[in-house]
Write a protein that holds these residues in place. Structure first.
Motif, short mmCIF file in Angstrom:
data_model
loop_
_atom_site.label_atom_id
_atom_site.label_comp_id
_atom_site.label_asym_id
_atom_site.label_seq_id
_atom_site.Cartn_x
_atom_site.Cartn_y
_atom_site.Cartn_z
N CYS A 1 -74.49 18.28 71.52
CA CYS A 1 -75.17 16.99 71.72
C CYS A 1 -74.96 16.05 70.53
CB CYS A 1 -76.66 17.21 71.97
SG CYS A 1 -77.05 17.80 73.63
N ASN B 1 -71.71 15.10 83.97
CA ASN B 1 -72.51 16.28 83.69
C ASN B 1 -71.54 17.36 83.24
OD1 ASN B 1 -75.09 15.25 84.66
ND2 ASN B 1 -74.11 15.29 86.66
N ASN C 1 -71.84 9.18 82.19
CA ASN C 1 -72.59 9.80 83.27
C ASN C 1 -71.95 11.06 83.85
OD1 ASN C 1 -74.85 8.05 83.29
ND2 ASN C 1 -73.55 6.51 84.26
N SER D 1 -76.18 16.78 79.82
CA SER D 1 -76.26 15.50 80.55
C SER D 1 -76.98 14.52 79.64
CB SER D 1 -77.00 15.66 81.88
OG SER D 1 -78.36 15.97 81.64
N LYS D 2 -77.06 13.28 80.07
CA LYS D 2 -77.78 12.30 79.25
C LYS D 2 -79.20 12.74 78.96
CE LYS D 2 -75.58 7.87 80.10
NZ LYS D 2 -75.75 6.52 80.63
N ASN D 3 -79.87 13.31 79.95
CA ASN D 3 -81.26 13.73 79.79
C ASN D 3 -81.41 14.87 78.81
OD1 ASN D 3 -82.04 11.82 81.67
ND2 ASN D 3 -81.89 13.26 83.37
N GLU D 4 -80.41 15.72 78.70
CA GLU D 4 -80.54 16.90 77.86
C GLU D 4 -80.13 16.64 76.42
OE1 GLU D 4 -79.56 20.60 79.41
OE2 GLU D 4 -79.70 19.94 81.46
N CYS D 5 -79.45 15.55 76.15
CA CYS D 5 -79.00 15.26 74.78
C CYS D 5 -79.74 14.07 74.19
CB CYS D 5 -77.49 15.02 74.78
SG CYS D 5 -76.51 16.50 74.97
N LYS D 6 -80.97 13.91 74.52
CA LYS D 6 -81.76 12.81 73.97
C LYS D 6 -82.28 13.17 72.60
CE LYS D 6 -83.19 10.69 78.22
NZ LYS D 6 -84.24 10.26 79.06
N GLU E 1 -72.20 9.87 78.09
CA GLU E 1 -72.56 8.46 78.21
C GLU E 1 -71.87 7.81 79.42
OE1 GLU E 1 -71.70 6.69 74.42
OE2 GLU E 1 -73.65 7.27 73.60
#
Length: 115
Positions: free
Chosen positions: A77, A91, A89, A110-115, A87
């Protein structure tokens, strides 16, 4: 430690072209212990499969497997190439196989997991 390296061109970065290029290079030895076996692209889903020749899942505890996955995910990440891919989009699913081709673990990004 497992080296995770990619030969993607960061200056003129086209995710689809670079992933396709990398896919055509597989299997690809990345270092003395790690080989990228396969890379599959299915629309916005990218799957990597790595072979690690100096690790045996038989010698790993559940805790060490969990720690391995957590550490890998955290490092990926922060890796600029993976950041650019997610970025866009995509997965990403990454599967790691030990020296006997048993699954050590899987990492999903995914974007949600690498915040």
């Amino acid at each position: 430690m497992i080296s995770i390296r990619y030969e993607l061109n960061e200056s003129n970065f086209s995710v689809k072209e670079e992933l396709t290029y990398l896919k055509n290079q597989t299997p690809k030895k990345l270092d003395e212990n790690t080989t990228l076996l396969t890379l599959d692209i299915n629309e916005m889903n990218v799957s990597f499969e790595y072979y690690i020749n100096n690790v045996s899942v038989d010698n790993m505890t559940d805790k060490s497997q969990s720690s391995f996955i957590h550490t890998v995910k955290k490092e990926l990440c922060k890796t600029p190439i993976f950041v650019k891919v997610i970025e866009e989009n995509y997965n990403i699913n990454i599967k790691y196989l030990d020296k006997n081709y048993y699954i050590i673990g899987e990492v999903e990004l995914s974007k949600n997991e690498c915040k």
